[in-house]
Design a protein around this motif. Structure first.
Motif, PDB file in Angstrom:
ATOM      1  N   PRO A 134     -13.008  -3.944   1.569  1.00 40.89           N
ATOM      2  CA  PRO A 134     -11.550  -3.979   1.665  1.00 40.89           C
ATOM      3  C   PRO A 134     -11.160  -4.927   2.756  1.00 40.89           C
ATOM      4  O   PRO A 134     -12.294  -5.216   3.815  1.00 40.89           O
ATOM      5  N   PRO A 135     -10.089  -5.178   2.989  1.00 40.84           N
ATOM      6  CA  PRO A 135      -9.611  -5.862   4.282  1.00 40.84           C
ATOM      7  C   PRO A 135     -10.115  -5.334   5.543  1.00 40.84           C
ATOM      8  O   PRO A 135      -9.666  -4.035   5.479  1.00 40.84           O
ATOM      9  N   ARG A 136     -10.327  -5.998   6.375  1.00 36.13           N
ATOM     10  CA  ARG A 136     -10.626  -5.266   7.597  1.00 36.13           C
ATOM     11  C   ARG A 136      -9.497  -5.245   8.849  1.00 36.13           C
ATOM     12  O   ARG A 136      -9.430  -4.441   9.512  1.00 36.13           O
ATOM     13  N   SER A 137      -8.987  -6.489   8.868  1.00 39.60           N
ATOM     14  CA  SER A 137      -7.960  -6.606   9.810  1.00 39.60           C
ATOM     15  C   SER A 137      -6.668  -6.067   9.714  1.00 39.60           C
ATOM     16  O   SER A 137      -6.337  -5.829   8.585  1.00 39.60           O
ATOM     17  N   HIS A 138      -6.044  -5.739  10.609  1.00 34.01           N
ATOM     18  CA  HIS A 138      -4.729  -5.175  10.574  1.00 34.01           C
ATOM     19  C   HIS A 138      -3.718  -5.967   9.590  1.00 34.01           C
ATOM     20  O   HIS A 138      -3.228  -5.333   8.680  1.00 34.01           O
ATOM     21  N   ARG A 139      -3.727  -7.244   9.862  1.00 32.55           N
ATOM     22  CA  ARG A 139      -2.708  -8.285   9.236  1.00 32.55           C
ATOM     23  C   ARG A 139      -3.288  -8.299   7.802  1.00 32.55           C
ATOM     24  O   ARG A 139      -2.495  -8.303   6.774  1.00 32.55           O
ATOM     25  N   ALA A 140      -4.642  -8.344   7.451  1.00 31.83           N
ATOM     26  CA  ALA A 140      -5.042  -8.492   6.214  1.00 31.83           C
ATOM     27  C   ALA A 140      -4.734  -7.170   5.332  1.00 31.83           C
ATOM     28  O   ALA A 140      -4.613  -7.157   4.011  1.00 31.83           O
ATOM     29  N   ARG A 141      -5.029  -5.730   5.916  1.00 30.15           N
ATOM     30  CA  ARG A 141      -4.713  -4.696   5.259  1.00 30.15           C
ATOM     31  C   ARG A 141      -2.870  -4.494   5.212  1.00 30.15           C
ATOM     32  O   ARG A 141      -2.886  -4.102   4.042  1.00 30.15           O
ATOM     33  N   MET A 142      -2.181  -5.153   6.088  1.00 34.85           N
ATOM     34  CA  MET A 142      -0.748  -4.950   5.694  1.00 34.85           C
ATOM     35  C   MET A 142      -0.456  -6.119   4.449  1.00 34.85           C
ATOM     36  O   MET A 142       0.429  -5.686   3.588  1.00 34.85           O
ATOM     37  N   LYS A 143      -1.167  -7.087   4.622  1.00 35.69           N
ATOM     38  CA  LYS A 143      -0.932  -8.230   3.438  1.00 35.69           C
ATOM     39  C   LYS A 143      -1.437  -7.253   2.076  1.00 35.69           C
ATOM     40  O   LYS A 143      -0.514  -7.494   0.994  1.00 35.69           O
ATOM     41  N   TYR A 144      -2.336  -6.639   1.845  1.00 36.04           N
ATOM     42  CA  TYR A 144      -2.830  -6.117   1.014  1.00 36.04           C
ATOM     43  C   TYR A 144      -1.821  -4.840   0.297  1.00 36.04           C
ATOM     44  O   TYR A 144      -1.573  -4.909  -0.805  1.00 36.04           O
ATOM     45  N   LEU A 145      -1.394  -4.087   1.515  1.00 36.16           N
ATOM     46  CA  LEU A 145      -0.575  -2.932   1.018  1.00 36.16           C
ATOM     47  C   LEU A 145       0.846  -3.417   0.331  1.00 36.16           C
ATOM     48  O   LEU A 145       1.404  -2.878  -0.557  1.00 36.16           O
ATOM     49  N   LEU A 146       1.243  -4.545   1.155  1.00 34.37           N
ATOM     50  CA  LEU A 146       2.626  -5.120   0.576  1.00 34.37           C
ATOM     51  C   LEU A 146       2.506  -5.581  -0.788  1.00 34.37           C
ATOM     52  O   LEU A 146       3.186  -5.349  -1.618  1.00 34.37           O
ATOM     53  N   GLN A 147       1.109  -6.094  -1.198  1.00 35.31           N
ATOM     54  CA  GLN A 147       0.802  -6.658  -2.686  1.00 35.31           C
ATOM     55  C   GLN A 147       0.967  -5.482  -3.413  1.00 35.31           C
ATOM     56  O   GLN A 147       1.674  -5.537  -4.685  1.00 35.31           O
ATOM     57  N   GLN A 148       0.358  -4.281  -3.076  1.00 33.14           N
ATOM     58  CA  GLN A 148       0.366  -3.267  -4.021  1.00 33.14           C
ATOM     59  C   GLN A 148       1.626  -2.557  -4.050  1.00 33.14           C
ATOM     60  O   GLN A 148       1.908  -2.049  -5.370  1.00 33.14           O
ATOM     61  N   ILE A 149       2.514  -2.843  -3.236  1.00 28.65           N
ATOM     62  CA  ILE A 149       3.880  -2.202  -3.436  1.00 28.65           C
ATOM     63  C   ILE A 149       5.094  -3.032  -3.736  1.00 28.65           C
ATOM     64  O   ILE A 149       6.147  -3.141  -3.310  1.00 28.65           O
ATOM     65  N   LYS A 150       4.632  -4.161  -4.313  1.00 25.84           N
ATOM     66  CA  LYS A 150       5.457  -5.244  -4.661  1.00 25.84           C
ATOM     67  C   LYS A 150       6.212  -5.971  -3.479  1.00 25.84           C
ATOM     68  O   LYS A 150       7.540  -6.310  -3.813  1.00 25.84           O
ATOM     69  N   GLY A 151       5.790  -5.929  -2.370  1.00 23.90           N
ATOM     70  CA  GLY A 151       6.319  -6.745  -1.150  1.00 23.90           C
ATOM     71  C   GLY A 151       7.617  -6.066  -0.577  1.00 23.90           C
ATOM     72  O   GLY A 151       8.497  -6.598   0.213  1.00 23.90           O
ATOM     73  N   ASP A 152       7.700  -4.693  -0.945  1.00 28.32           N
ATOM     74  CA  ASP A 152       8.746  -3.923  -0.245  1.00 28.32           C
ATOM     75  C   ASP A 152       8.639  -3.359   1.163  1.00 28.32           C
ATOM     76  O   ASP A 152       7.706  -2.449   1.360  1.00 28.32           O
ATOM     77  N   HIS A 153       9.177  -4.113   2.141  1.00 26.51           N
ATOM     78  CA  HIS A 153       8.678  -3.769   3.456  1.00 26.51           C
ATOM     79  C   HIS A 153       9.287  -2.513   4.026  1.00 26.51           C
ATOM     80  O   HIS A 153       8.528  -1.740   4.649  1.00 26.51           O
ATOM     81  N   GLN A 154      10.249  -2.041   3.319  1.00 23.12           N
ATOM     82  CA  GLN A 154      10.824  -0.780   3.564  1.00 23.12           C
ATOM     83  C   GLN A 154       9.984   0.381   3.121  1.00 23.12           C
ATOM     84  O   GLN A 154       9.625   1.329   3.605  1.00 23.12           O
ATOM     85  N   ALA A 155       9.518   0.087   2.026  1.00 24.65           N
ATOM     86  CA  ALA A 155       8.783   1.220   1.259  1.00 24.65           C
ATOM     87  C   ALA A 155       7.211   1.277   2.032  1.00 24.65           C
ATOM     88  O   ALA A 155       6.888   2.271   2.306  1.00 24.65           O
ATOM     89  N   LEU A 156       6.948   0.291   2.388  1.00 24.92           N
ATOM     90  CA  LEU A 156       5.518   0.165   3.069  1.00 24.92           C
ATOM     91  C   LEU A 156       5.853   0.667   4.688  1.00 24.92           C
ATOM     92  O   LEU A 156       5.108   1.592   4.789  1.00 24.92           O
TER      93      LEU A 156
END
Length: 190
Positions: A26-48
């Motif tokens: 899985p992604p290891r850096s904070h930035r890569a993890r955030m990008k992955y999670l954003l993809q998973q929730i369809k880019g909704d920054h508020q939901a993340l």
């Protein structure tokens, strides 16, 4: 994954056991993890932001190269582990269930039980390793796939331990009950 190799919840222990079946890291850096999670929730920054108990501005900062607090980093890691490679995870679960595979659980927790009428064993700190037999692995997997709350996963695990501890594999609804409290260490292997 973090340096912490144990879990204190059933949910996290199942996710860590699933990690042994992954085909990619899985992604290891904070930035890569955030990008992955954003993809998973369809880019909704508020939901993340709500999922990670932070602000949308903090999400933007991390995506721009900022850092997370230790608590936010742990929450981010937990969510990535929970969502990483769901097809691989389900395929491993199905293989285990279809082949009557056993699940091994090791834990250190306050473990007690009630047995025959009038007897009881007050909870005390114990370290146990045991195998869980059908139908409990499938019940745990099914509950985890539908994001069941920790209380339900904990109840299933307690029932499985009761069935195994009292050697009542054929009758899952026995009179014996197990209390599993203050889990210090929990690990599944399958």
């Amino acid at each position: 994954m973090s340096l912490r190799l144990y879990a204190s919840t059933v949910e996290e222990a199942l996710d860590r056991a699933d990690a042994r079946h992954w085909t990619q890291r899985p992604p290891r850096s904070h930035r890569a993890r955030m990008k992955y999670l954003l993809q998973q929730i369809k880019g909704d920054h508020q939901a993340l932001a709500a999922l990670l108990a932070t602000s949308a501005d903090n999400i933007h900062d991390v995506l721009a190269g900022g850092t997370l607090t230790d608590a936010q980093a742990a929450d981010t890691e937990r969510e990535v582990l929970r969502r990483w490679q769901p097809q691989v995870r389900r395929r491993a679960h199905r293989t285990i269930v279809d082949n009557d595979g056993l699940m091994t659980v090791s834990f250190r927790a306050w473990f007690g039980f009630t047995a025959a009428v009038g007897t009881t064993d007050d909870p005390r700190l114990r370290f146990l390793t045991t195998s869980l037999c059908a139908p409990y692995p499938e019940q745990l997997f099914t509950a985890r796939h539908r994001d069941a709350p920790e209380t339900e996963l904990h109840r299933i695990l307690s029932e499985a331990l009761a069935a195994n501890y009292f050697n009542r594999r054929d009758t899952p609804n026995t009179l014996e009950s197990v209390s599993l409290k203050q889990i210090d260490y929990l690990e599944f292997s399958y």
